[in-house]
Motif scaffolding. Sequence first.
Motif, PDB file in Angstrom:
ATOM      1  N   GLN A 342     -12.792 -11.203  -5.410  1.00  0.00           N
ATOM      2  CA  GLN A 342     -11.545 -10.706  -5.994  1.00  0.00           C
ATOM      3  C   GLN A 342     -11.483  -9.184  -5.980  1.00  0.00           C
ATOM      4  N   LYS A 343     -12.627  -8.531  -6.083  1.00  0.00           N
ATOM      5  CA  LYS A 343     -12.657  -7.064  -6.091  1.00  0.00           C
ATOM      6  C   LYS A 343     -12.217  -6.477  -4.750  1.00  0.00           C
ATOM      7  N   ASP A 344     -12.295  -7.272  -3.697  1.00  0.00           N
ATOM      8  CA  ASP A 344     -11.919  -6.781  -2.367  1.00  0.00           C
ATOM      9  C   ASP A 344     -10.410  -6.843  -2.126  1.00  0.00           C
ATOM     10  N   ILE A 345      -9.675  -7.539  -2.980  1.00  0.00           N
ATOM     11  CA  ILE A 345      -8.236  -7.715  -2.773  1.00  0.00           C
ATOM     12  C   ILE A 345      -7.504  -6.402  -3.042  1.00  0.00           C
ATOM     13  N   GLN A 346      -6.666  -5.998  -2.077  1.00  0.00           N
ATOM     14  CA  GLN A 346      -5.876  -4.769  -2.224  1.00  0.00           C
ATOM     15  C   GLN A 346      -4.457  -5.048  -2.729  1.00  0.00           C
ATOM     16  N   SER A 347      -3.951  -6.218  -2.387  1.00  0.00           N
ATOM     17  CA  SER A 347      -2.606  -6.584  -2.838  1.00  0.00           C
ATOM     18  C   SER A 347      -2.443  -8.093  -2.694  1.00  0.00           C
ATOM     19  N   VAL A 348      -1.388  -8.607  -3.295  1.00  0.00           N
ATOM     20  CA  VAL A 348      -1.055 -10.015  -3.183  1.00  0.00           C
ATOM     21  C   VAL A 348       0.465 -10.133  -3.129  1.00  0.00           C
ATOM     22  N   LEU A 495       9.453   0.711  -1.942  1.00  0.00           N
ATOM     23  CA  LEU A 495       8.026   0.394  -1.958  1.00  0.00           C
ATOM     24  C   LEU A 495       7.722  -0.947  -1.302  1.00  0.00           C
ATOM     25  N   ALA A 496       8.554  -1.946  -1.570  1.00  0.00           N
ATOM     26  CA  ALA A 496       8.258  -3.301  -1.115  1.00  0.00           C
ATOM     27  C   ALA A 496       8.847  -3.627   0.244  1.00  0.00           C
ATOM     28  N   ARG A 497      10.099  -3.227   0.487  1.00  0.00           N
ATOM     29  CA  ARG A 497      10.806  -3.779   1.642  1.00  0.00           C
ATOM     30  C   ARG A 497      11.200  -2.771   2.713  1.00  0.00           C
ATOM     31  N   ARG A 498      11.152  -1.471   2.434  1.00  0.00           N
ATOM     32  CA  ARG A 498      11.431  -0.496   3.483  1.00  0.00           C
ATOM     33  C   ARG A 498      10.124   0.093   4.028  1.00  0.00           C
ATOM     34  N   LEU A 499       9.202   0.464   3.145  1.00  0.00           N
ATOM     35  CA  LEU A 499       7.925   1.038   3.575  1.00  0.00           C
ATOM     36  C   LEU A 499       6.756   0.067   3.481  1.00  0.00           C
ATOM     37  N   ARG A 500       6.937  -1.062   2.823  1.00  0.00           N
ATOM     38  CA  ARG A 500       5.972  -2.165   2.732  1.00  0.00           C
ATOM     39  C   ARG A 500       4.676  -1.835   1.988  1.00  0.00           C
ATOM     40  N   ILE A 501       4.640  -0.718   1.271  1.00  0.00           N
ATOM     41  CA  ILE A 501       3.417  -0.286   0.592  1.00  0.00           C
ATOM     42  C   ILE A 501       2.980  -1.297  -0.460  1.00  0.00           C
ATOM     43  N   LEU A 502       3.923  -1.848  -1.179  1.00  0.00           N
ATOM     44  CA  LEU A 502       3.613  -2.804  -2.239  1.00  0.00           C
ATOM     45  C   LEU A 502       2.863  -4.015  -1.694  1.00  0.00           C
ATOM     46  N   PHE A 503       3.078  -4.318  -0.427  1.00  0.00           N
ATOM     47  CA  PHE A 503       2.479  -5.507   0.168  1.00  0.00           C
ATOM     48  C   PHE A 503       1.081  -5.255   0.723  1.00  0.00           C
ATOM     49  N   VAL A 504       0.675  -4.002   0.836  1.00  0.00           N
ATOM     50  CA  VAL A 504      -0.622  -3.743   1.471  1.00  0.00           C
ATOM     51  C   VAL A 504      -1.614  -3.005   0.592  1.00  0.00           C
ATOM     52  N   ASN A 505      -1.139  -2.224  -0.370  1.00  0.00           N
ATOM     53  CA  ASN A 505      -2.074  -1.439  -1.176  1.00  0.00           C
ATOM     54  C   ASN A 505      -1.410  -1.074  -2.509  1.00  0.00           C
ATOM     55  N   GLU A 510       1.231   2.531  -6.542  1.00  0.00           N
ATOM     56  CA  GLU A 510       1.350   3.101  -7.888  1.00  0.00           C
ATOM     57  C   GLU A 510       1.453   4.622  -7.844  1.00  0.00           C
ATOM     58  N   LYS A 511       0.690   5.241  -6.951  1.00  0.00           N
ATOM     59  CA  LYS A 511       0.723   6.702  -6.818  1.00  0.00           C
ATOM     60  C   LYS A 511       2.054   7.186  -6.254  1.00  0.00           C
ATOM     61  N   MET A 512       2.747   6.320  -5.516  1.00  0.00           N
ATOM     62  CA  MET A 512       3.974   6.755  -4.852  1.00  0.00           C
ATOM     63  C   MET A 512       5.237   6.464  -5.654  1.00  0.00           C
ATOM     64  N   VAL A 513       5.104   5.801  -6.782  1.00  0.00           N
ATOM     65  CA  VAL A 513       6.284   5.456  -7.584  1.00  0.00           C
ATOM     66  C   VAL A 513       7.074   6.701  -7.969  1.00  0.00           C
TER      67      VAL A 513
END
Length: 550
Positions: A342-348, A495-505, A510-513
């Motif tokens: 679980q510690k290896d997971i970056q996003s879900v 974050l989620a649908r234009r740059l996809r950051i929410l889906f990968v890291n 959080e830093k980019m909010v």
Amino acid sequence: MQICRGKETCKAGRILKMEKQSRANQILNLQKETYDILFIGGGSTGAGAAFDAAKRGYKTALIEKKDFASGTSSRSTKLIHGGVRYLAQFHFKLIHEALTERQRLLENAPHLVKPLKFVLPAYRFYERPYYGIGLTLYDILASKGKLPSHKTISKSEAIHEFAAIKKKGLFGGITYYDAQFNDARLNVLLARSAQKEGATVANRVELVSFIKENGKLKGANLKDLETGKTFPVYAKIIANTTGIWVDHVRKLDDPRTFNVLSPSQGIHLVFSKKKIPCESAMIIPKTKDGRVVFIIPWEDQVILGTTDTPVENPGDEPLPIGNEVQFLLDTGNDYLESKLTQKDIQSVFVGIRPLISPEGNQDTKNISREEVILVSNSGLVTMGGGKWSTYRKMSEDLVDKLIQVGNLESKKECSTKVYPFPGAAGYSETLYQEIEKTYKIDTAFAKRLQNYYGTEVFVILGKKPKLIGKGVPYFEEEVIFAVKEEFALGVTDVLARRLRILFVNLDLAEKMVRPIANILSKQLKWKEKTKQKEEATAIELIESLKKSYR
């Protein structure tokens, strides 16, 4: 290679010119026009069908309650494929149709849809010839597709293709090709293309109720969620393309109607490539619950998924339930050399499949992924089922049905089979080299820009783009473009649908909010209270996602 800059004409003779589309004008159009077709729901089906209808010459409107692709359409396994697992279910028509559409997308949107090599590992001596029979049929069903056929490989070749593969007991495997894509960006591109072809397009517009005359639909009352204003819109025919909410809309039309949706959720875990080193993808052919699981490189990270868990009351932001996370970790660890935790997971991310089963079948693994079209007594046309790979054919079928049910005047034939989407004209897989040189950025950054925007990239970024933050591989101009041309109205939209950051890291997200909120605040003229609310909403979502697997 010819690169499009500013207002230059590309190879296809089209001019790339960015023109700000006013949302206020779109809302005004909704109130004053009478439409041939009104589409409710802006996922892959709704946006795709609105594009098709507008291109045929019908006066078209498309509304979405939240953001385009905010539901299932942004949470797929990122594959445009025929579905190898459907071979065992004898769904040959669906496979052939999907493989035909796969080739069209590779040609129409080459910046968003890419060939992807898969490794199918063999840990028993008979598995390679056994799987080879199925993949021979898969190649045949691809007919005129241009991707390479399957190939039997040795143990050393399998390790070379997928470095993270478990070596003990490995006999070798088979390689075959499918395609992967950026789902949310393709969805937004469909909405853009619909608008370009003359459709009225607006998100954050909610269906409140239907307007009827003598029992037949003639329009709908809509609410602009940005202003709170409610207004009527009139159309000759209305399409319900709301995905997992199709039954909700059907009951607004007729409270006595029965449910036809059998929703199922699939979760995906995201890991660093350092943890799962690979260039090709891997398919795990059979899991404990009878599914297949994919391990796929995407966005310079690696996705592990998916599950198939029936759900009764899906929410807007679904989270893993039960033992879904552990199931995927255990399944992946059975085939990987280095064990995942679980510690290896970056996003879900979690998607809800809008499976249609009028018979009430709850065995979601075996419900057909083929499309279903339903017509109510009032004339509401509902489309459900299907999958991203066949969205274009689904859209064509839906528009054909709407023309019939709505008794619309016959106009142009469907012409979406060949259509270079924005960014495709003059595209080359080596475009990133010019991007890298022009903006003095590293290769990974340049490839992401190439794969997001294609040949539009230079118009979007201009001469001197500015980084969102130090060491952050995203430009402010991308966020501005998301607002002006891609319908983004909030922090999570970007974050989620234009740059996809929410889906990968999630940590990077959080830093980019705050930096993204600052840009949006300026572009959308937010008050400080609105900006703070947007930031808080994004942080709350990020934290809930983190808690779901920790």
